[in-house]
Design a protein around this motif. Structure first.
Motif, PDB file in Angstrom:
ATOM      1  N   GLU A 169      10.224   5.930  -0.687  1.00 27.25           N
ATOM      2  CA  GLU A 169       9.346   6.935  -0.074  1.00 27.25           C
ATOM      3  C   GLU A 169       8.551   6.327   1.081  1.00 27.25           C
ATOM      4  N   VAL A 170       8.090   5.095   0.910  1.00 25.48           N
ATOM      5  CA  VAL A 170       7.364   4.425   1.989  1.00 25.48           C
ATOM      6  C   VAL A 170       8.295   4.129   3.165  1.00 25.48           C
ATOM      7  N   LEU A 171       9.502   3.685   2.860  1.00 21.94           N
ATOM      8  CA  LEU A 171      10.465   3.396   3.926  1.00 21.94           C
ATOM      9  C   LEU A 171      10.762   4.623   4.782  1.00 21.94           C
ATOM     10  N   GLN A 172      10.654   5.780   4.169  1.00 22.26           N
ATOM     11  CA  GLN A 172      10.933   7.028   4.886  1.00 22.26           C
ATOM     12  C   GLN A 172       9.677   7.651   5.490  1.00 22.26           C
ATOM     13  N   SER A 173       8.526   6.947   5.333  1.00 22.27           N
ATOM     14  CA  SER A 173       7.257   7.480   5.824  1.00 22.27           C
ATOM     15  C   SER A 173       6.937   6.916   7.208  1.00 22.27           C
ATOM     16  N   ASP A 174       5.777   7.256   7.711  1.00 24.54           N
ATOM     17  CA  ASP A 174       5.356   6.784   9.026  1.00 24.54           C
ATOM     18  C   ASP A 174       4.729   5.402   8.991  1.00 24.54           C
ATOM     19  N   PHE A 175       4.353   4.922   7.802  1.00 22.05           N
ATOM     20  CA  PHE A 175       3.621   3.664   7.704  1.00 22.05           C
ATOM     21  C   PHE A 175       4.361   2.661   6.826  1.00 22.05           C
ATOM     22  N   GLY A 224      -1.243   1.556   5.986  1.00 24.66           N
ATOM     23  CA  GLY A 224      -1.252   2.987   5.718  1.00 24.66           C
ATOM     24  C   GLY A 224      -2.060   3.304   4.472  1.00 24.66           C
ATOM     25  N   PRO A 225      -1.743   4.404   3.792  1.00 25.44           N
ATOM     26  CA  PRO A 225      -2.554   4.849   2.645  1.00 25.44           C
ATOM     27  C   PRO A 225      -2.220   4.180   1.321  1.00 25.44           C
ATOM     28  N   LYS A 226      -1.050   3.527   1.212  1.00 19.54           N
ATOM     29  CA  LYS A 226      -0.626   3.002  -0.093  1.00 19.54           C
ATOM     30  C   LYS A 226      -1.457   1.806  -0.549  1.00 19.54           C
ATOM     31  N   VAL A 227      -1.847   0.950   0.382  1.00 23.24           N
ATOM     32  CA  VAL A 227      -2.654  -0.212  -0.013  1.00 23.24           C
ATOM     33  C   VAL A 227      -3.978   0.224  -0.630  1.00 23.24           C
ATOM     34  N   PRO A 228      -4.763   1.097   0.033  1.00 19.26           N
ATOM     35  CA  PRO A 228      -6.006   1.543  -0.632  1.00 19.26           C
ATOM     36  C   PRO A 228      -5.770   2.290  -1.942  1.00 19.26           C
ATOM     37  N   ARG A 230      -2.719  -9.624   5.008  1.00 16.95           N
ATOM     38  CA  ARG A 230      -2.585  -8.250   4.546  1.00 16.95           C
ATOM     39  C   ARG A 230      -1.348  -8.045   3.673  1.00 16.95           C
ATOM     40  N   MET A 231      -1.445  -7.076   2.764  1.00 11.76           N
ATOM     41  CA  MET A 231      -0.315  -6.611   1.970  1.00 11.76           C
ATOM     42  C   MET A 231       0.348  -5.442   2.691  1.00 11.76           C
ATOM     43  N   THR A 232       1.670  -5.331   2.596  1.00 10.13           N
ATOM     44  CA  THR A 232       2.389  -4.227   3.219  1.00 10.13           C
ATOM     45  C   THR A 232       2.331  -2.971   2.359  1.00 10.13           C
ATOM     46  N   GLU A 233       2.663  -1.850   2.963  1.00 10.00           N
ATOM     47  CA  GLU A 233       2.744  -0.583   2.243  1.00 10.00           C
ATOM     48  C   GLU A 233       3.852  -0.614   1.188  1.00 10.00           C
ATOM     49  N   LEU A 234       4.943  -1.304   1.495  1.00  5.88           N
ATOM     50  CA  LEU A 234       6.058  -1.408   0.546  1.00  5.88           C
ATOM     51  C   LEU A 234       5.602  -2.110  -0.733  1.00  5.88           C
ATOM     52  N   GLN A 235       4.914  -3.230  -0.560  1.00  4.31           N
ATOM     53  CA  GLN A 235       4.418  -3.978  -1.712  1.00  4.31           C
ATOM     54  C   GLN A 235       3.424  -3.157  -2.520  1.00  4.31           C
ATOM     55  N   ALA A 236       2.526  -2.482  -1.816  1.00 10.15           N
ATOM     56  CA  ALA A 236       1.503  -1.695  -2.511  1.00 10.15           C
ATOM     57  C   ALA A 236       2.115  -0.536  -3.280  1.00 10.15           C
ATOM     58  N   ALA A 237       3.128   0.096  -2.706  1.00 11.42           N
ATOM     59  CA  ALA A 237       3.791   1.202  -3.402  1.00 11.42           C
ATOM     60  C   ALA A 237       4.436   0.717  -4.689  1.00 11.42           C
ATOM     61  N   LEU A 238       5.071  -0.454  -4.628  1.00  5.39           N
ATOM     62  CA  LEU A 238       5.679  -1.029  -5.826  1.00  5.39           C
ATOM     63  C   LEU A 238       4.607  -1.360  -6.855  1.00  5.39           C
ATOM     64  N   GLY A 239       3.518  -1.997  -6.415  1.00  3.95           N
ATOM     65  CA  GLY A 239       2.443  -2.347  -7.337  1.00  3.95           C
ATOM     66  C   GLY A 239       1.783  -1.135  -7.959  1.00  3.95           C
ATOM     67  N   ASP A 240       1.575  -0.104  -7.158  1.00  2.00           N
ATOM     68  CA  ASP A 240       0.968   1.126  -7.660  1.00  2.00           C
ATOM     69  C   ASP A 240       1.831   1.739  -8.755  1.00  2.00           C
ATOM     70  N   SER A 241       3.137   1.750  -8.536  1.00  2.00           N
ATOM     71  CA  SER A 241       4.061   2.290  -9.538  1.00  2.00           C
ATOM     72  C   SER A 241       4.083   1.419 -10.797  1.00  2.00           C
ATOM     73  N   GLN A 242       4.079   0.107 -10.611  1.00  2.74           N
ATOM     74  CA  GLN A 242       4.090  -0.815 -11.753  1.00  2.74           C
ATOM     75  C   GLN A 242       2.830  -0.671 -12.611  1.00  2.74           C
TER      76      GLN A 242
END
Length: 390
Positions: A19-25, A29-33, A244-256
């Motif tokens: 989902e992040v890969l297909q997003s604008d950021f 972006g918003p996933k890290v916060p 900084r952490m990337t949005e990809l990493q944060a999305a994975l962490g948020d899901s985990q």
């Protein structure tokens, strides 16, 4: 090979990253916060700052606490080198406190003795890094009391311990420390591939770490030294870093994070099975503090070499040769050549060396099956020449 640790990736994790890969950021972006808020809420901390590794988080924590040239940082010798190196990054000097032979964590009694001597010699540490080895928290209440007495700031290196509890509260709540650090390396309890996080209840410390993790650059007019030229304007007000952490990493962490409690519960099931399966063998199984709930990142046994007709190395190599991916956590930091050059010798911390001479980390990961665990124990018994009961 059954590895000592392994990530557990679900379809939900994959979907979150796609989902992040297909997003604008992909970054900033918003996933890290979102990820930061989820961790902060879970552990009961006011602030969380995601970064690209736990090592970076340790460095930022030391800088935020004002560690600099001429200061001292103390930690345990049984840890990954980053727990000590973070002090050297700041120009500080590093020393160690020997471990408790039962918990393998930094020993409060030895800490008290060393602080008293250091006070008399005018060489007290500015920062103490208390490492929750294997996921079991240190005796933080005692350590905090000593730190307050001598004016020492505390960083909890909880790289092994997210999801664990001390005195009934989640590790990271900040009751007994200034800053807590988590690691999200693939073998840790949850993962962002590479990544780490610092959590704190201090607005000031959070603000400083936030500034330093992104080049020391700010767009906050309240922090700038003169008026902005326009809406595009930013200022570098300190020498910071790109941590900084990337949005990809944060999305994975948020899901985990959605499975964190399940992950830790499964690790406790595996630990109890190990305790039962290894009973009666010439090994010491991990002791668990009755007032703590370990994150159980690692399950470390100690060999009774006096009754085993093999050396530590022979047991280790035999297990690996038969497909059991054991490891050793850790080589005492003070015996590393870089630290030996500072004057440390192997005999400086005898409990750490005794631990190192006997310790082996058995496979422990939430996706481990009972059958895999049975195989680990079967091979260990074979290596130790223990006959299986029929």
């Amino acid at each position: 090979m059954i590895p000592y640790g392994k990530q557990d990736i679900s379809q939900a994790d994959i979907d979150a990253v796609v989902e992040v890969l297909q997003s604008d950021f992909l970054t900033q972006g918003p996933k890290v916060p979102d990820f930061e808020a989820k961790v902060a809420n879970h552990v009961g901390a006011k602030h969380a700052l995601a970064v690209n590794s736990a090592t970076s988080a340790l460095h930022l924590a030391c800088l935020a606490l004002g560690l600099e040239k001429g200061d001292w940082l103390w930690t345990t010798p049984i840890t990954f080198v980053a727990s000590a190196n973070c002090g050297l990054y700041c120009g500080a000097k590093v020393d160690f406190v020997d471990i408790d032979p039962q918990t393998y964590n930094l020993c409060p009694e030895k800490l008290a003795e060393k602080l008293e001597r250091a006070s008399q010699e005018n060489r007290l540490p500015k920062v103490l890094v208390a490492v929750h080895l294997c996921g079991q928290p240190c005796e933080m209440e005692s350590i905090h009391k000593l730190a307050r007495q001598y004016g020492v700031r505390i960083i909890e290196d909880a790289s092994h311990a997210i999801g664990g509890k001390y005195q009934g509260e989640f590790i990271g709540n900040g009751r007994y420390s200034d800053i807590t650090i988590f690691s999200f390396h693939p073998v840790k309890i949850i993962t962002t591939a590479e990544g780490g996080m610092a959590v704190t209840n201090s607005d000031e410390l959070a603000s400083r770490m936030n500034l330093l993790r992104s080049h020391g650059i700010t767009r906050d007019s309240n922090l700038m030294t003169h008026e902005p030229d326009g809406p595009w304007y930013y200022q570098q007000i300190e020498l910071g870093f790109n941590y900084r952490m990337t949005e990809l990493q944060a999305a994975l962490g948020d899901s985990q994070m959605d499975r964190l409690d399940t992950f830790v519960a499964r690790r406790h099931e595996l630990a109890k099975r190990y305790d039962h399966l290894l009973a009666g063998l010439p090994v010491t199984t991990p002791w668990q503090h009755p007032e703590s709930y370990s994150g159980l990142h690692l399950y470390v046994i100690r060999l009774h070499l006096g009754t085993i007709n093999k050396s530590h190395r022979e047991v280790f190599e035999s297990l690996r040769e038969q497909g059991i991916g054991v490891n050793l956590h850790y080589i005492p930091v003070h015996t590393q050549p870089y630290y030996e050059a500072m004057g440390f010798t192997a005999g400086d911390f005898p409990e750490a060396m005794a631990y190192y001479s006997e310790a082996i980390s058995l496979p422990m990961f939430q996706g481990m099956t009972d059958e895999q665990q049975d195989e680990v124990v079967r091979v260990l018994k074979s290596v130790l020449n223990i006959k299986e009961e029929k």
